[in-house]
Design a protein around this motif. Structure first.
Motif, PDB file in Angstrom:
ATOM      1  N   ASP A 176      -5.069   0.858  -5.662  1.00 22.72           N
ATOM      2  CA  ASP A 176      -6.009   1.318  -4.665  1.00 22.72           C
ATOM      3  C   ASP A 176      -6.953   2.205  -4.985  1.00 22.72           C
ATOM      4  N   THR A 196      -3.999  -9.862  -5.552  1.00 23.06           N
ATOM      5  CA  THR A 196      -4.110 -10.202  -3.995  1.00 23.06           C
ATOM      6  C   THR A 196      -3.186 -10.973  -3.397  1.00 23.06           C
ATOM      7  N   GLN A 208     -10.877 -15.756   0.435  1.00 21.01           N
ATOM      8  CA  GLN A 208     -10.063 -14.871   0.938  1.00 21.01           C
ATOM      9  C   GLN A 208      -9.445 -13.857  -0.061  1.00 21.01           C
ATOM     10  N   ALA A 209      -9.181 -14.029  -1.281  1.00 24.38           N
ATOM     11  CA  ALA A 209      -8.767 -13.200  -2.176  1.00 24.38           C
ATOM     12  C   ALA A 209      -9.904 -12.210  -2.420  1.00 24.38           C
ATOM     13  N   GLN A 211     -12.136 -11.527  -0.220  1.00 26.42           N
ATOM     14  CA  GLN A 211     -12.554 -10.629   0.816  1.00 26.42           C
ATOM     15  C   GLN A 211     -11.516  -9.414   0.855  1.00 26.42           C
ATOM     16  N   GLN A 212     -10.395  -9.712   0.418  1.00 25.52           N
ATOM     17  CA  GLN A 212      -9.406  -8.739   0.285  1.00 25.52           C
ATOM     18  C   GLN A 212      -9.820  -7.471  -0.662  1.00 25.52           C
ATOM     19  N   ASP A 215     -12.586  -5.765   0.884  1.00 22.97           N
ATOM     20  CA  ASP A 215     -12.211  -4.785   1.986  1.00 22.97           C
ATOM     21  C   ASP A 215     -11.540  -3.455   1.503  1.00 22.97           C
ATOM     22  N   ALA A 216     -11.324  -3.345   0.130  1.00 19.39           N
ATOM     23  CA  ALA A 216     -10.773  -2.218  -0.573  1.00 19.39           C
ATOM     24  C   ALA A 216     -12.133  -1.583  -0.710  1.00 19.39           C
TER      25      ALA A 216
END
Ligand SMILES: Nc1ncnc2c1ncn2[C@@H]1O[C@H](COP(=O)(O)OP(=O)(O)O)[C@@H](O)[C@H]1O
Ligand SMILES: [Mg+2]
Length: 303
Positions: A176, A196, A208-209, A211-212, A215-216
């Motif tokens: 993270d 992811t 989708q991967a 986007q994850q 988003d971080a």
């Protein structure tokens, strides 16, 4: 005497290795043998390959990694120096990592890796490279290195306001913080799944991967869609770089060349689409070569 400050460059934190690349017609059966059609021994490892690609594309490059105190370590550093890389921040200890890349006529590769623990970067190695950081505007971190070294590198880059680019995947508590520090992340399909939990088997899944990861806190993400291409995604759009019809001799190093093309593009202010196209051209050139060492001089952008 008049001195001019050096032009800031790209600092690459990653693996330095001796590469042994062998091309065979067919795999030997167990207990059998196979003649080698072509053999190359050279500077390799992801860090060095990315660094060479970046330099071929016109950037001053500073390499941070570990080479052994053995003859192989001296040989690979001599080659890195001859390639134009600044290797003053490379640590010397232990035995040099050895990568044996065996490729058949179909372009299927098998990789055997001898990566001694002492060839991996420590946080102290990275701290000791502080002077090299002071000469960079962009820092590329290879996520195969141990988390303490990566965190040290990300923090030092952040403290200097530098662009942070990650290649690969990490599945540890450092994930993270590294993503929060990163501007750009590039992953092949297996790495995207590890990072992811989404297998990018088609463009929707790759989005989708990506986007994850966006988003971080990342600004631009590139994800490989197997058999199709690389999807580059940013807040306002996306661009799929198709694989095209190039004959694949050896896919090794194509991801590192892709990353270099992307980095050069973003660094010179290309649009994300242009940077993605530049990255795809570098990968396409590299899959057509045996071994992970790129040859991208012809793609160097005009000043
Ligand atoms: N035929 C092809 N043309 C262009 N790029 C390709 C082709 N086949 C695979 N690639 C790209 O090569 C890259 C391989 O990445 P990766 O697995 O990270 O390799 P490495 O770590 O050895 O550099 C991926 O981005 C993939 O999309
Ligand atoms: Mg890779």
């Amino acid at each position: 005497m008049r001195t001019t400050a050096p032009v800031p460059g790209v600092l690459v934190i990653g693996q330095i290795a001796r590469d042994l690349v062998l091309q065979v017609e067919d795999w030997p059966s167990a207990g059998g043998s196979a003649p080698v059609l072509e053999r190359r021994e050279m500077l390799g490892g992801k860090g060095a390959n990315q660094a060479v690609a970046l330099h071929q594309l016109g950037a001053p490059v500073l390499l941070v990694g570990v080479a052994g105190t053995d003859a192989a370590g001296t040989a690979v550093l001599d080659q890195a120096h001859a390639d134009g890389l600044d290797v003053t921040a490379v640590t010397r200890r232990g035995e040099t990592a050895l990568l044996v890349d065996v490729v058949d006529r179909d372009g299927t590769r098998r990789l055997m890796e001898h990566v001694p623990v002492e060839s991996l970067l420590t946080a102290q190695d990275v701290h000791e490279a502080a002077i090299a950081f002071d000469r960079a505007d962009t820092v590329c971190l290879q996520l195969q290195q141990p988390a303490p070294a990566l965190l040290a590198g990300a923090r030092m880059a952040r403290a200097r306001g530098q662009r942070v680019i990650l290649d690969g995947a990490i599945d540890s508590p450092a994930r993270d913080e590294l993503l929060a520090a990163a501007d750009v992340v590039r992953m092949d399909a297996a790495e995207a799944q590890l990072m992811t939990d989404i297998a990018p088997q088609d463009r929707d899944a790759a989005r989708q991967a990506a986007q994850q990861v966006l988003d971080a806190g990342v600004r631009l993400v590139a994800v490989t869609v197997p058999e199709e291409g690389d999807l580059v995604v940013w807040a306002e759009g996306e661009h799929l770089v198709p694989h095209g019809t190039a004959h694949v001799v050896d896919p090794t190093g194509a991801g590192d060349a892709f990353l270099a093309g992307l980095t050069i593009g973003l660094r010179r202010g290309d649009s994300p689409q242009e940077a993605a196209r530049r990255a795809g051209a570098a990968a396409t050139a590299t899959v057509q070569r045996l071994g992970g060492r790129p040859d991208l001089g012809a793609q160097r952008p005009a000043e």
